[in-house]
Scaffold this motif. Structure first.
Motif, PDB file in Angstrom:
ATOM      1  N   PRO A  17      18.781 -90.901 102.909  1.00  0.00           N
ATOM      2  CA  PRO A  17      17.674 -90.980 102.075  1.00  0.00           C
ATOM      3  C   PRO A  17      16.434 -90.269 102.845  1.00  0.00           C
ATOM      4  N   LEU A  18      15.305 -90.052 101.920  1.00  0.00           N
ATOM      5  CA  LEU A  18      14.195 -89.322 102.566  1.00  0.00           C
ATOM      6  C   LEU A  18      13.448 -90.195 103.032  1.00  0.00           C
ATOM      7  N   VAL A  19      12.939 -90.143 104.355  1.00  0.00           N
ATOM      8  CA  VAL A  19      12.413 -91.014 105.081  1.00  0.00           C
ATOM      9  C   VAL A  19      10.952 -90.702 105.579  1.00  0.00           C
ATOM     10  N   GLU A  20      11.167 -89.546 106.515  1.00  0.00           N
ATOM     11  CA  GLU A  20      10.063 -88.829 106.904  1.00  0.00           C
ATOM     12  C   GLU A  20       9.633 -87.659 106.221  1.00  0.00           C
ATOM     13  N   PRO A  21       8.225 -87.443 106.133  1.00  0.00           N
ATOM     14  CA  PRO A  21       7.830 -86.257 105.515  1.00  0.00           C
ATOM     15  C   PRO A  21       8.635 -84.954 105.706  1.00  0.00           C
ATOM     16  N   GLU A  22       9.087 -84.843 106.920  1.00  0.00           N
ATOM     17  CA  GLU A  22       9.741 -83.540 107.324  1.00  0.00           C
ATOM     18  C   GLU A  22      11.296 -83.757 106.469  1.00  0.00           C
ATOM     19  N   ASP A  23      11.674 -84.668 106.019  1.00  0.00           N
ATOM     20  CA  ASP A  23      12.866 -84.923 105.180  1.00  0.00           C
ATOM     21  C   ASP A  23      12.716 -84.028 103.867  1.00  0.00           C
ATOM     22  N   LEU A  24      11.351 -83.909 103.273  1.00  0.00           N
ATOM     23  CA  LEU A  24      11.326 -83.274 102.402  1.00  0.00           C
ATOM     24  C   LEU A  24      11.625 -81.669 102.407  1.00  0.00           C
ATOM     25  N   PHE A  25      11.367 -81.131 103.604  1.00  0.00           N
ATOM     26  CA  PHE A  25      11.131 -79.849 103.713  1.00  0.00           C
ATOM     27  C   PHE A  25      12.365 -78.886 103.164  1.00  0.00           C
ATOM     28  N   ASP A  26      13.764 -79.457 103.377  1.00  0.00           N
ATOM     29  CA  ASP A  26      14.979 -78.905 102.755  1.00  0.00           C
ATOM     30  C   ASP A  26      15.551 -79.331 101.723  1.00  0.00           C
ATOM     31  N   ASN A  78       0.602 -71.895 104.373  1.00  0.00           N
ATOM     32  CA  ASN A  78      -0.570 -71.729 103.946  1.00  0.00           C
ATOM     33  C   ASN A  78      -1.552 -72.750 103.939  1.00  0.00           C
ATOM     34  N   GLY A  79      -1.776 -73.616 104.968  1.00  0.00           N
ATOM     35  CA  GLY A  79      -2.302 -74.595 105.355  1.00  0.00           C
ATOM     36  C   GLY A  79      -1.815 -75.901 105.694  1.00  0.00           C
ATOM     37  N   THR A  80      -2.523 -76.937 105.744  1.00  0.00           N
ATOM     38  CA  THR A  80      -2.029 -78.189 106.134  1.00  0.00           C
ATOM     39  C   THR A  80      -1.884 -79.175 105.210  1.00  0.00           C
ATOM     40  N   ALA A  81      -0.870 -80.157 105.260  1.00  0.00           N
ATOM     41  CA  ALA A  81      -0.668 -80.991 104.158  1.00  0.00           C
ATOM     42  C   ALA A  81      -0.446 -82.348 105.182  1.00  0.00           C
ATOM     43  N   ILE A  82      -0.864 -83.567 104.581  1.00  0.00           N
ATOM     44  CA  ILE A  82      -0.529 -84.958 104.944  1.00  0.00           C
ATOM     45  C   ILE A  82       0.698 -85.312 104.850  1.00  0.00           C
ATOM     46  N   GLY A  83       1.461 -85.586 105.826  1.00  0.00           N
ATOM     47  CA  GLY A  83       2.738 -86.271 105.721  1.00  0.00           C
ATOM     48  C   GLY A  83       2.986 -87.611 105.862  1.00  0.00           C
ATOM     49  N   ILE A  84       3.510 -88.346 104.923  1.00  0.00           N
ATOM     50  CA  ILE A  84       3.187 -89.847 104.839  1.00  0.00           C
ATOM     51  C   ILE A  84       4.556 -90.467 104.992  1.00  0.00           C
ATOM     52  N   SER A  85       4.937 -91.699 105.437  1.00  0.00           N
ATOM     53  CA  SER A  85       5.903 -92.391 105.656  1.00  0.00           C
ATOM     54  C   SER A  85       5.691 -93.493 105.334  1.00  0.00           C
ATOM     55  N   ASN A  86       6.038 -94.509 104.489  1.00  0.00           N
ATOM     56  CA  ASN A  86       6.347 -95.948 104.374  1.00  0.00           C
ATOM     57  C   ASN A  86       7.492 -96.427 104.344  1.00  0.00           C
ATOM     58  N   ARG A  87       7.815 -97.477 105.278  1.00  0.00           N
ATOM     59  CA  ARG A  87       8.950 -98.163 105.314  1.00  0.00           C
ATOM     60  C   ARG A  87       8.693 -99.612 105.346  1.00  0.00           C
ATOM     61  N   TRP A  88       9.931-100.338 104.512  1.00  0.00           N
ATOM     62  CA  TRP A  88       9.745-101.827 104.835  1.00  0.00           C
ATOM     63  C   TRP A  88      11.230-102.297 104.514  1.00  0.00           C
ATOM     64  N   ARG A  89      11.636-103.570 104.704  1.00  0.00           N
ATOM     65  CA  ARG A  89      12.923-103.966 104.740  1.00  0.00           C
ATOM     66  C   ARG A  89      13.659-103.260 103.553  1.00  0.00           C
ATOM     67  N   GLN A  90      14.783-102.672 103.653  1.00  0.00           N
ATOM     68  CA  GLN A  90      15.462-102.038 102.744  1.00  0.00           C
ATOM     69  C   GLN A  90      14.875-101.060 101.644  1.00  0.00           C
ATOM     70  N   GLY A  91      13.760-100.571 102.286  1.00  0.00           N
ATOM     71  CA  GLY A  91      13.152 -99.519 101.395  1.00  0.00           C
ATOM     72  C   GLY A  91      12.207 -98.622 102.034  1.00  0.00           C
ATOM     73  N   GLN A  92      11.846 -97.273 101.640  1.00  0.00           N
ATOM     74  CA  GLN A  92      11.087 -96.332 102.063  1.00  0.00           C
ATOM     75  C   GLN A  92      10.655 -95.272 100.929  1.00  0.00           C
ATOM     76  N   TYR A  93       9.609 -94.612 101.609  1.00  0.00           N
ATOM     77  CA  TYR A  93       9.311 -93.535 100.786  1.00  0.00           C
ATOM     78  C   TYR A  93       8.600 -92.479 101.563  1.00  0.00           C
ATOM     79  N   CYS A  94       8.365 -91.260 101.300  1.00  0.00           N
ATOM     80  CA  CYS A  94       7.591 -90.207 101.982  1.00  0.00           C
ATOM     81  C   CYS A  94       7.113 -89.330 100.894  1.00  0.00           C
ATOM     82  N   THR A  95       6.150 -88.492 101.523  1.00  0.00           N
ATOM     83  CA  THR A  95       5.084 -87.800 100.658  1.00  0.00           C
ATOM     84  C   THR A  95       4.740 -86.529 101.586  1.00  0.00           C
TER      85      THR A  95
END
Length: 114
Positions: free
Chosen positions: A69-78, A17-34
């Motif tokens: 953990p969910l690290v990269e935006p593609e990890d959110l797919f499933d 249905n279109g394009t999303a922006i995949g975002i990944s942020n990582r730091w020592r002992q932490g991460q999040y993706c969107t």
């Protein structure tokens, strides 16, 4: 001691249905993706549903686990959606669907919002 900077990446990711922006942020002992769309986002468990609800945002949350953990935006797919704001639910996002399904719903809603 000179430690490396935290890492942040963003990239367009094509969906049906279109394009999303995949975002990944990582730091020592932490991460999040969107996965960010025009009308809202699918993100990992670091996001707070209560605050997003108060601000009227369409947000759906998936949670990883310490061993997976969910690290990269593609990890959110499933990954399964475990919570969503009322605004995301009004668009059709449901607990139990995959992150990919939720992004497709948000992207479809953004097409109607043109």
């Amino acid at each position: 001691m000179n430690e490396p900077l935290p890492r942040t990446t963003s990239r367009p990711i094509q969906f049906r249905n279109g394009t999303a922006i995949g975002i990944s942020n990582r730091w020592r002992q932490g991460q999040y993706c969107t996965l960010l769309t025009k009308v809202g986002l699918v993100g990992c468990g670091i996001y707070d549903i209560k605050t997003a609800t108060e601000f009227g945002q369409a947000v759906a949350i998936a949670r990883g686990t310490p061993p997976q953990p969910l690290v990269e935006p593609e990890d959110l797919f499933d990954a399964k959606i475990v919570d969503a704001t009322p605004q995301a639910q009004e668009l059709g996002v449901r607990v139990g669907m995959t992150g990919r399904e939720a992004v497709e719903i948000l992207l479809a809603a953004s097409l109607k919002d043109r």
